[in-house]
Design an enzyme around this catalytic site. Structure first.
Site, short mmCIF file in Angstrom:
data_model
loop_
_atom_site.label_atom_id
_atom_site.label_comp_id
_atom_site.label_asym_id
_atom_site.label_seq_id
_atom_site.Cartn_x
_atom_site.Cartn_y
_atom_site.Cartn_z
N ARG A 173 -2.55 10.14 -33.03
CA ARG A 173 -0.74 9.63 -33.29
C ARG A 173 -0.87 10.20 -34.59
NH1 ARG A 173 -4.27 5.40 -37.28
NH2 ARG A 173 -5.61 4.82 -36.07
N GLU A 221 -1.01 13.68 -30.32
CA GLU A 221 -2.70 13.44 -30.62
C GLU A 221 -2.80 12.84 -31.71
OE1 GLU A 221 -5.99 13.43 -29.51
OE2 GLU A 221 -5.86 14.02 -27.85
N ASP A 275 -0.29 6.65 -39.48
CA ASP A 275 0.23 5.73 -37.84
C ASP A 275 1.63 7.91 -38.02
OD1 ASP A 275 2.06 6.77 -35.54
OD2 ASP A 275 1.48 4.66 -35.49
N ARG A 292 3.07 9.35 -35.89
CA ARG A 292 3.80 9.59 -34.69
C ARG A 292 5.77 9.05 -34.52
NH1 ARG A 292 0.70 6.26 -30.44
NH2 ARG A 292 0.49 4.61 -32.15
N THR A 312 -9.91 2.96 -38.63
CA THR A 312 -9.16 3.79 -37.84
C THR A 312 -7.68 3.67 -39.67
OG1 THR A 312 -7.82 2.38 -36.67
CG2 THR A 312 -9.99 3.73 -35.97
N CYS A 358 -4.29 11.52 -25.61
CA CYS A 358 -5.12 11.39 -26.60
C CYS A 358 -6.47 11.63 -25.95
CB CYS A 358 -6.27 9.14 -26.38
SG CYS A 358 -7.37 8.88 -27.43
N LYS A 400 6.90 0.38 -31.56
CA LYS A 400 7.17 0.92 -30.50
C LYS A 400 8.26 0.97 -29.70
CE LYS A 400 2.94 2.92 -28.20
NZ LYS A 400 2.55 2.81 -27.59
N SER A 412 0.78 7.94 -25.86
CA SER A 412 0.71 9.08 -26.58
C SER A 412 -1.23 10.14 -26.47
CB SER A 412 0.46 8.87 -28.60
OG SER A 412 1.12 8.22 -28.71
N ARG A 456 5.70 2.73 -19.84
CA ARG A 456 4.58 3.10 -21.05
C ARG A 456 5.04 4.10 -21.61
NH1 ARG A 456 0.47 1.19 -24.18
NH2 ARG A 456 -0.59 2.90 -24.60
N ILE A 457 5.14 4.53 -23.21
CA ILE A 457 5.17 5.26 -24.18
C ILE A 457 4.31 5.91 -24.52
CG2 ILE A 457 6.02 6.21 -26.20
CD1 ILE A 457 8.32 5.08 -23.89
#
Ligand SMILES: Nc1nc2c(ncn2[C@@H]2O[C@H](COP(=O)(O)OP(=O)(O)OP(=O)(O)O)[C@@H](O)[C@H]2O)c(=O)[nH]1
Length: 402
Positions: A285, A283, A317, A319, A305, A242, A345, A240, A237-238
């Site tokens: 995204r 954090e 995004d 990231r 969002t 939060c 991803k 990010s 699992r990648i």
């Protein structure tokens, strides 16, 4: 809150105040530049624990009576549930996207079900976007690792990394005893055996009085002992960071639930291949906590969002995943099974030259969609809806219980 009320709230939430920029049309991923909409995020829904009308597939395969979305293309004795895969990204009949069924190798019920993916072909189940990747992967080094017994009874090894692109402490949460960091195990000049024990470069377990690390002092590659048995690619699992969803109980997003669920799946006794959660300090995204909190206020004012990020002059995004690729390589992984709904991803973590290959994608279906606990709120439903409609996340809104 009754499901009917949630549905009403969700549609209410779709209306934007007129003083905002026009709401972007729901679009395919190709209609935006990579930098604009590479990834997005929503929040989960909470509060209503009533059984949903439609039970989505469980990643752990425990709900064997419910065929998976991709199984819709295989003969069934009962009508299949709605697809969990966005047709725009993974048409059910597309080669490489079907969920292993009875025809393939048996999957023990305790193991998560994966959907084979192949990012090297357009129909491989990874969307159509090509995230911009740096040509060179960052350099990473595992500084220390420690055993962490967890409150669930499972045990993991927390690996802390430094790198040459930022000053943040990115982490790898490793389940299973066969996954080792090359950079951690490598012998450092002048270090003592006690140094190695203290920074976690040991084999087996520590115990009072232990004096040797168990690793050959002269090993040039930092590895020791015989090769562990090959159980196939591990679950990865990648994730990010939060803070809101993981620490202060926010029900605006499903981040906390996803982290817990990933750890649970990796800890299942049947999961012999082990698991890795790469925990990146990206954090909000990538926009940081302060900006994310502003985005929350914009969301309460009517933006979704993605719109909130754009109004704040951030990409939808921000990231990147090069650090995750480098950390996975350091942990000896060239093939993985990735827990995600985010097609971008998959491509991004594979690296600029496919240094890593994602063999399977394991869907992360919100627990409340499967009638297995979780939570529902209007905010999280809006968050997930935006991810699906604007970011190409591979969840089917039709499976959202009403
Ligand atoms: N800007 C912004 N970031 C958010 C919001 N809600 C959650 N996040 C961030 O979104 C990120 C969560 O994304 P992930 O769970 O890694 O992954 P994803 O891209 O959504 O895809 P999955 O792998 O399918 O979960 C974290 O960095 C959160 O802090 C929001 O409303 N605005």
């Amino acid at each position: 809150m009754p499901a009917s009320e949630l549905g009403q709230t969700q549609s209410d939430g779709a209306r934007l105040p007129s003083f905002y920029s026009p709401r972007p049309e729901a679009h395919s991923s190709t209609s935006h530049s990579d930098g604009e909409l590479e990834h997005a995020d929503f929040s989960l829904s909470t509060g209503n624990h009533s059984a949903p009308e439609t039970v989505a597939e469980d990643a752990d395969g425990s709900d064997a009576t419910q065929p998976t979305p991709a199984q819709a293309s295989t003969p069934l004795t009962q009508p299949p549930p709605p697809s969990l895969l966005s047709p725009a990204f993974t048409p059910p009949a597309t080669p490489g996207t079907s969920t292993p069924s009875g025809a393939g190798p048996a999957v023990p019920s305790s193991e998560p079900r994966g959907i084979p993916v192949d990012s090297s072909i357009p129909t491989g189940g990874c969307g159509t976007k090509h995230p911009r990747l740096l040509e060179t992967l960052p350099e990473v080094e595992c500084i220390v690792r420690a055993r962490i017994p967890t409150t669930t009874g499972a045990e993991m090894f927390l690996h802390l990394y430094k790198n040459n692109v930022d000053n943040k402490e990115h982490l790898a949460i490793v389940f299973g005893g066969n996954i080792r960091s090359k950079s951690l195990d490598a012998v450092r000049e002048g270090e003592t055996e006690m140094d190695r024990l203290v920074r976690g470069a040991y084999t087996g377990r520590l115990y009072p009085g232990r004096t040797t690390s168990g690793l050959p002092e002269t090993a040039s590659d930092g590895q020791s002992g015989a090769a562990p048995p090959d159980y196939g690619p591990p679950l990865v699992r990648i994730h990010s960071e939060c803070y809101t969803g993981e620490t202060v109980w926010s029900a605006r997003c499903d981040c906390g639930e996803q982290l817990d669920e990933a750890a649970r799946l990796m800890s299942l006794p049947g999961n012999k291949a082990g698991g890795i959660i790469i925990y990146l300090r990206q954090e909000g995204r990538g926009i940081g906590l302060g900006e994310k909190l502003k985005a929350y206020n914009l969301q309460d004012l009517g933006s979704d969002t993605v719109e909130a990020n754009l109004l704040l002059r951030h990409p939808a995004d921000a990231r990147s995943y090069g650090l995750a690729t480098a950390m996975l390589l350091d942990l000896g992984q060239k093939e993985i099974r990735l827990l995600t709904n985010n097609p971008d991803k998959i491509r991004a973590v594979e690296g600029p030259h496919r240094e890593i290959v994602v063999k399977e994608r394991v869907a992360m279906v919100p627990l409340s969609w499967k009638g297995k606990g979780g939570f529902r709120t209007p905010e999280v439903e809006g968050y997930l809806k935006t991810k699906i409609e604007k970011m190409g996340h591979m969840l089917d809104l039709a499976s959202l219980p009403r």
